[in-house]
Design an enzyme around this catalytic site. Sequence first.
Site, PDB file in Angstrom:
ATOM      1  N   CYS A  94       0.743  -1.272  -0.044  1.00  0.00           N
ATOM      2  CA  CYS A  94      -0.104  -0.146  -0.200  1.00  0.00           C
ATOM      3  C   CYS A  94       0.848   1.287  -0.009  1.00  0.00           C
ATOM      4  CB  CYS A  94      -1.029  -0.260   1.370  1.00  0.00           C
ATOM      5  SG  CYS A  94       0.007   0.096   2.785  1.00  0.00           S
ATOM      6  N   CYS A 142      -2.617  -1.489   5.362  1.00  0.00           N
ATOM      7  CA  CYS A 142      -3.275  -2.675   4.854  1.00  0.00           C
ATOM      8  C   CYS A 142      -3.176  -3.843   5.574  1.00  0.00           C
ATOM      9  CB  CYS A 142      -2.705  -2.615   3.329  1.00  0.00           C
ATOM     10  SG  CYS A 142      -1.094  -3.297   3.524  1.00  0.00           S
ATOM     11  N   CYS A 162      12.588  -7.558  12.437  1.00  0.00           N
ATOM     12  CA  CYS A 162      12.953  -8.542  11.400  1.00  0.00           C
ATOM     13  C   CYS A 162      12.018  -8.460  10.407  1.00  0.00           C
ATOM     14  CB  CYS A 162      13.248  -9.770  12.149  1.00  0.00           C
ATOM     15  SG  CYS A 162      14.090 -10.928  11.032  1.00  0.00           S
TER      16      CYS A 162
END
Length: 173
Positions: A94, A142, A162
Site C-alpha cells: 500500500c 493494509c 525483522c
Amino acid sequence: MSHRSPAVPAPTRFSPDRRFVLLAASALAACAPAAVAGPDRYAASPFRRFSAADWKGRLPPASFDVLRQEGTERPFSSPLNDEHRKGTFACLACGLPLFRSQWKFDSGTGWPSFYTALPGALAKKTDLKLGVPRTEYHCAQCLGHQGHVFDDGPAPTGLRYCNNGVALKFIPA
C-alpha cells in the site's frame, strides 16, 4: 428417629482439563491483537476491502505469500538486505512508510532489520505458530504481514524489527 443431614460433598479442587486450557489459550490469543495494537486510525482504509484475488493480482507471488498469507522469505534472498542509501522503507502493498533508512542495521539474520518504526505505522499481534509467543507486526494501513519484532536489537530501543524484504519497497531520499 434420627435426623440426618444430607451428605454434603467435600469441596473438590478445580483441575482444568485439556479442552479448558486450549479454550482459555485461544481466548487470550484472540484478545491479544486488540490489546497490543491500540487504536486503529486506518480502519477505513480502502486497502482493507481488497479480496485475496485482488491482492493476488496486485502483488508478485512471493510478496503475496508474505503479505497476505503470513509467509516468510528465505534469509539472505532480499536485495533490500544490502540497501544502505538514505530514504524510507515502505509497505510494498500500500506504500505506507514504515521505517527510515537510518534505523536499519545489519542483524546478521538475513532479513532487513530496524531498531524502531515510524509512529502508528505498525499493528502488532501475538503469533503462536511456532508454539512460543512472538510479536508479529503488520502494516497498519493494509494489514500486510511484515515480520516479527524481538528484544535483541541495538540501542537505543533494544528492539529488532525483522522484516521480510519482499514486503517492502525502498524510496530513496
